[in-house]
Design a protein around this motif. Sequence first.
Motif, PDB file in Angstrom:
ATOM      1  N   CYS A 182     -48.323 -39.890 -45.355  1.00  0.00           N
ATOM      2  CA  CYS A 182     -47.701 -40.442 -44.039  1.00  0.00           C
ATOM      3  C   CYS A 182     -48.566 -41.699 -43.662  1.00  0.00           C
ATOM      4  O   CYS A 182     -49.776 -41.723 -43.645  1.00  0.00           O
ATOM      5  CB  CYS A 182     -47.961 -39.506 -42.817  1.00  0.00           C
ATOM      6  N   ALA A 190     -48.808 -39.863 -38.617  1.00  0.00           N
ATOM      7  CA  ALA A 190     -48.189 -39.042 -37.561  1.00  0.00           C
ATOM      8  C   ALA A 190     -48.254 -37.579 -37.898  1.00  0.00           C
ATOM      9  O   ALA A 190     -47.362 -36.946 -37.217  1.00  0.00           O
ATOM     10  CB  ALA A 190     -46.716 -39.635 -37.623  1.00  0.00           C
ATOM     11  N   ILE A 191     -48.739 -37.042 -38.766  1.00  0.00           N
ATOM     12  CA  ILE A 191     -49.005 -35.728 -39.291  1.00  0.00           C
ATOM     13  C   ILE A 191     -50.325 -35.259 -38.416  1.00  0.00           C
ATOM     14  O   ILE A 191     -51.330 -35.441 -39.001  1.00  0.00           O
ATOM     15  CB  ILE A 191     -48.725 -35.555 -40.559  1.00  0.00           C
TER      16      ILE A 191
HETATM   17  S1  SF4 Z   1     -44.165 -38.195 -40.487  1.00  0.00           S
HETATM   18 FE1  SF4 Z   1     -42.909 -39.876 -39.844  1.00  0.00          FE
HETATM   19  S2  SF4 Z   1     -43.993 -41.879 -40.459  1.00  0.00           S
HETATM   20 FE2  SF4 Z   1     -45.144 -40.034 -41.418  1.00  0.00          FE
HETATM   21  S3  SF4 Z   1     -44.306 -40.070 -43.339  1.00  0.00           S
HETATM   22 FE3  SF4 Z   1     -43.155 -38.481 -42.352  1.00  0.00          FE
HETATM   23  S4  SF4 Z   1     -41.298 -39.802 -41.585  1.00  0.00           S
HETATM   24 FE4  SF4 Z   1     -42.996 -41.359 -42.123  1.00  0.00          FE
END
Ligand code: SF4
Length: 362
Positions: free
Chosen positions: A349, A353-354
């Motif tokens: 990511c 965001a994880i």
């Molecule tokens: S969580 Fe969102 S930003 Fe992160 S890799 Fe997945 S789609 Fe992309």
Amino acid sequence: MPVVSVRRVPEYEDEALYQAVCAHFEALGVEADITPDTRVLLKPNLLAGRDPSLGVTTHPAVLRALIRRLRELGAKHILIADSPGGVYTAASLKKVYAACWYLPLSELAELNLNTATGEAGGFALIRPVMDADFIINCPKLKTHGLTVMSAGVKNLFGCIPGIIKTEQHCLNPNIEDFSNRLLDLSLVVKPALTFLDAVECMEGNGPGGGKIRLMGYTLASRCVYTLDEAAASLMALRPTMAPTLRYARKRSLSDPAAVELTGDPLVAADPPFLLPDAITKGERFFSINGLFHHFFGRKRTYPVVNTERCIGCGRCAESCPKQIIKIQERKAVIANKGCISCFCCQEMCPAHAIETQRRRAW
Ligand code: SF4
Ligand code: SF4
């Protein structure tokens, strides 16, 4: 006795890195192995297309110094190759090289764009690994949400092409089996030298989303397992916490009592490296309680999407071995069932965001 050569290099400065490479090569007798016909492979950590200042990938200055010394020794055939996360195509490789500032290296050595693959020892491998006479494994020192540390042994996972890597996660969903597979892979690839970029390292939510930790070292060894022992000392990590170290010892691949350090003194991180949330929130390693939950499956650490940060790029979905992530309304959504807590999604990511959450399995 396995030797680890240690050199202090305070920053990514060409001359200092070159001097360090010369000292490492001399200490480990590398010169004797390089002839004009030797096909040398440099295998960096190119996890994803990230600017080198983020500490995710092996810094191009390290490769530049290695190539300079190898050319002086007469090496004519020097190839740089890795299989980053995601698909393994010439187009995706070009993007990663550009983002990681590797394109200028093409004036000094060849950047691999050939995506042919082969098979050895039960592993699918990128072709350059099979064709090389002398493999220099060039990892970056980082923490890792699954294997706790990422150094010599873990870097070799990038010898497996593209999304075939995810098969190994599916076939070996628990950390013990996965770590042993990594060791099996190291015995197939057999790097002749491991050269660790530990100048700017990564702590916290490595290998993709942690913070820079300046350590100012390069380490080199003929033995990848011994190098990882020294790397764990540098991180001030208890070796029993890193499963690849534990199993390397168990399989008699490494013997910490027999490690000989040469060169500069190795001063351990103080305070120790911050560990990934996936490890500190997990219960795998620490407590009796954790042991109970580990065996009875009551709680585990799982990924959770921070929707404010998610940009909907889909890289997590591409890399998920269980294919349980969908992009809906430009946000990643992880299915409740099927997750094996491999944290490939977090690794890839670009938006951090994880996040992680400890909960019961659904
Ligand atoms: S969580 Fe969102 S930003 Fe992160 S890799 Fe997945 S789609 Fe992309
Ligand atoms: S959701 Fe993330 S942690 Fe779970 S299996 Fe997929 S990639 Fe691995």
